[in-house]
Enzyme design. Structure first.
Site, PDB file in Angstrom:
ATOM      1  N   ALA A 187      60.103  85.911  70.520  1.00  0.00           N
ATOM      2  CA  ALA A 187      61.202  86.582  69.813  1.00  0.00           C
ATOM      3  C   ALA A 187      60.810  86.937  68.382  1.00  0.00           C
ATOM      4  CB  ALA A 187      62.443  85.685  69.811  1.00  0.00           C
ATOM      5  N   GLU A 188      60.223  85.992  67.654  1.00  0.00           N
ATOM      6  CA  GLU A 188      59.869  86.266  66.260  1.00  0.00           C
ATOM      7  C   GLU A 188      58.781  87.331  66.169  1.00  0.00           C
ATOM      8  OE1 GLU A 188      59.155  84.258  61.944  1.00  0.00           O
ATOM      9  OE2 GLU A 188      59.727  82.990  63.632  1.00  0.00           O
ATOM     10  N   THR A 189      57.852  87.327  67.099  1.00  0.00           N
ATOM     11  CA  THR A 189      56.809  88.346  67.107  1.00  0.00           C
ATOM     12  C   THR A 189      57.415  89.730  67.297  1.00  0.00           C
ATOM     13  OG1 THR A 189      55.187  86.771  67.960  1.00  0.00           O
ATOM     14  CG2 THR A 189      54.700  89.114  68.267  1.00  0.00           C
TER      15      THR A 189
END
Length: 171
Positions: free
Chosen positions: A74-76
């Site tokens: 998700a953060e990527t």
């Protein structure tokens, strides 16, 4: 992020970064962590970022996809969208990530799709939906990134710091 050869970027984005001598695949990488986890970006624009990650190798002791692995995916994806929104003159720095895990996954590949919730001058927020191979929602995440201006010496500054420095320079 593992294989980057098939990433689809909008042509205007490719042109902007190529003119600066920047390799987009390297710039939008989760580095060694993304490589170890098998994260692959399939499509990338400020409007939509799509990526995949295998479940195998990214599980917790019960054999389920690890929540931290979903958070990395998700953060990527949200960071890539934020960087593309900010453009070549800004860096995106994650300041808030939350994930809600809906169901366990034991095998296969999960796919994440990041779409913008807010794209401003100084922050960008993306919702990331991670689904299994049956298109069932596994995780819903939200990432907010601070967009920092890059000055001439490569130092990242907030929009407010950059505005203040510009005013001092012009005054």
């Amino acid at each position: 992020m593992g294989e980057q050869t098939s990433v689809k970027f909008p042509q205007e984005v490719l042109d902007e970064y190529t003119a600066l001598g920047v390799d987009l695949a390297a710039l939008f990488s989760a580095g060694h962590l993304g490589t170890r986890m098998g994260v692959r970006i399939l499509e990338a624009s400020a409007e939509r970022v799509v990526g995949t990650m295998p479940v195998e190798g990214n599980t917790q002791p019960y054999g389920l996809l690890h929540g931290g692995a979903s958070a990395v995916l998700a953060e990527t994806l949200g960071s890539v969208g934020s960087m593309l929104h900010g453009g070549s003159g800004r860096l995106a720095v994650g300041v808030d990530l939350n994930c809600t895990h809906h169901r366990g996954v034991r095998s296969g590949v999960v796919t994440g799709v990041a779409t913008p919730v807010h794209r401003g001058r100084s922050t960008a927020t993306y919702e990331i939906v991670i689904s299994d191979e049956q298109d069932r929602r596994v995780c819903t995440a939200r990432l907010t990134c601070l967009l920092r201006e890059i000055d001439g010496d490569g130092r990242a500054r907030t929009v407010a710091e950059a505005t203040e420095a510009k005013a001092r320079h012009e005054g």
